[in-house]
Write an enzyme that holds these catalytic residues in place. Structure first.
Site, mmCIF file in Angstrom:
data_model
loop_
_atom_site.group_PDB
_atom_site.id
_atom_site.type_symbol
_atom_site.label_atom_id
_atom_site.label_comp_id
_atom_site.label_asym_id
_atom_site.label_seq_id
_atom_site.Cartn_x
_atom_site.Cartn_y
_atom_site.Cartn_z
ATOM 1 N N LYS A 183 37.802 -2.624 46.566
ATOM 2 C CA LYS A 183 36.861 -1.502 46.387
ATOM 3 C C LYS A 183 37.535 -0.411 45.559
ATOM 4 O O LYS A 183 38.764 -0.409 45.429
ATOM 5 C CB LYS A 183 36.447 -0.947 47.749
ATOM 6 C CG LYS A 183 35.893 -1.968 48.713
ATOM 7 C CD LYS A 183 34.465 -2.374 48.411
ATOM 8 C CE LYS A 183 34.128 -3.595 49.228
ATOM 9 N NZ LYS A 183 32.765 -3.773 49.618
HETATM 10 C C1 LIG Z 1 32.265 -4.274 50.896
HETATM 11 C C2 LIG Z 1 30.965 -3.764 51.344
HETATM 12 C C3 LIG Z 1 30.667 -3.552 52.700
HETATM 13 C C4 LIG Z 1 31.564 -4.018 53.817
HETATM 14 O O1 LIG Z 1 32.857 -3.560 53.795
HETATM 15 P P1 LIG Z 1 34.026 -4.384 54.558
HETATM 16 O O2 LIG Z 1 35.136 -3.411 54.597
HETATM 17 O O3 LIG Z 1 34.317 -5.594 53.766
HETATM 18 O O4 LIG Z 1 33.519 -4.697 55.929
HETATM 19 C C5 LIG Z 1 29.454 -3.002 53.034
HETATM 20 N N1 LIG Z 1 28.555 -2.664 52.084
HETATM 21 C C6 LIG Z 1 28.786 -2.858 50.780
HETATM 22 C C7 LIG Z 1 27.757 -2.457 49.788
HETATM 23 C C8 LIG Z 1 29.995 -3.415 50.359
HETATM 24 O O5 LIG Z 1 30.218 -3.618 49.047
#
Ligand SMILES: *Cc1c(COP(=O)(O)O)cnc(C)c1O
Length: 374
Positions: A191
């Site tokens: 991310k």
């Molecule tokens: C990555 C993501 C999540 C979940 O995050 P994790 O840390 O992997 O549980 C939720 N919503 C969106 C839009 C994402 O891209």
């Protein structure tokens, strides 16, 4: 070439991150150590909200939001069909019904017009109680909160911002994580702001919600974790991850500059027969992905692969197409824009440490990939 080069980032920050990790190893407060609170204060300050509460991952952040809002069976929660599974999963996990919404064809984010239509439909049917909207800042671009906040107020719905991809984005200087009644984010390594494992956080200006989040994340604690006043979960951010995030957050503004510079170069220098990302006036993207749209996607991706340039599809399957949601009975005709995007989108390498040579390789690979140059 890497799609997202985390090793290049580590190389850049190695000394500072190693030192932070060593500090945690020395003090040994692995759970809820001082770095966790330091990070929460800095994140809240960066986003511009009163409270940040860290947790174990971005999915838990959304699940905690469902718990804080008491989302339950019989409730309808509206969310985009074109998103990562977690956005809709937490709604169903709470026993409520996710009501999917089509996408805006230029921003790929939840379409406010279609949202309002579906809210009215749920009200007319009278089976579910409309409770909340989860909007997603897809690929880094904040959703249309100016419109979404009006709709939420008009129908008395809570608005949750899923900023897992949007952290660092802005609308007219207001940062992602500060929209709606509460926002969530993820620190999954890939991310925009990622750690070296799983991590997440929620943001809110409400003292009442903040207190509930702090309780739910540690077994529904009252005065301490052995005084349990509600049923909660165990969803804390590790001290080690907080320590790593503190150094990454310090570098994050510069990384955003790099990402935006790279995106601007892509947008001016890519000259193929495809749709490029659209950033509306006043918006800033954190460029979690740089995503193109083409009806010739498969051939382009195959050709790029042959030339050593990695590409990825986010997302090839909408929520209404997922097996887990098949009982909801939707068809592609219910979501014409999102269904088309799922067949046509692909993302190209994007990260803050991309070398000039890699950028040139991407341009060349796309130019050679059978795309008609305009
Ligand atoms: C990555 C993501 C999540 C979940 O995050 P994790 O840390 O992997 O549980 C939720 N919503 C969106 C839009 C994402 O891209």
């Amino acid at each position: 070439m890497q799609f997202i080069d985390l090793a290049a980032q580590y190389k850049h920050l190695k000394q500072r991150i190693d030192q932070r990790i060593q500090t945690v190893l020395d003090h040994g407060n692995y759970i809820m150590g001082p770095e966790v609170e330091e990070l929460e204060i800095k994140l809240a300050e960066y986003v511009g909200v009163k409270h940040c509460i860290s947790c174990a991952n971005g999915t838990d952040a959304l699940q905690l939001a469902m718990m804080v809002l008491d989302i339950k069976p019989g409730d309808a929660v509206f969310c985009p069909t074109f998103t990562f599974f977690a956005t809709a999963e937490v709604v169903a996990y709470a026993g409520a019904t996710p009501v999917f919404v089509d996408s805006d064809e230029r921003t790929f984010n939840i379409c406010p017009k279609d949202l309002e239509r579906r809210i009215q439909q749920v009200i007319a049917e009278g089976k579910l109680t409309p409770r909340a909207i989860i909007a997603v800042d897809l690929f880094g671009l904040p959703a249309n909160y100016l419109e979404l906040e009006k709709i939420a107020a008009k129908y008395n719905l809570k608005l949750i911002e899923d900023a897992a991809q949007g952290f660092g984005g802005e609308i007219n200087g207001k940062r992602a994580g500060s929209f709606g009644d509460m926002a969530t984010t993820s620190f999954f390594p890939a991310k925009p702001l990622g750690c070296y494992g799983d991590g997440g956080a929620v943001f809110t200006n409400s003292d009442e919600y903040a207190a509930l989040f702090r309780s739910y994340r540690v077994h529904g604690k009252g005065k301490d974790k052995y005084d349990n006043v509600r049923i909660g979960v165990n969803s804390r951010l590790d001290t080690l991850q907080a320590a790593i995030l503190l150094e990454k957050l310090a570098e994050f503004p510069q990384e955003l500059v790099n990402r935006n510079r790279l995106a601007a170069l892509y947008s001016t220098q890519l000259t193929g027969n495809y749709l490029k990302p659209h950033i509306p006036q006043g918006y800033t993207s954190s460029w979690a992905q740089y995503t193109l749209v083409s009806d010739n996607r498969d051939a382009i991706m195959a050709s790029c692969k042959e030339q050593g340039v990695p590409t990825m599809i986010y997302y090839g399957t909408c929520m209404h197409q997922q097996t887990a949601f098949s009982a909801l009975g939707y068809t592609d005709a219910d979501f014409p824009t999102a269904s088309k995007l799922a067949k046509q989108v692909f993302s190209i390498p994007m990260h803050p440490y991309m070398a000039e040579a890699s950028f040139v390789s991407v341009l060349e690979a796309l130019a050679k990939s059978g795309v008609e140059i305009q």
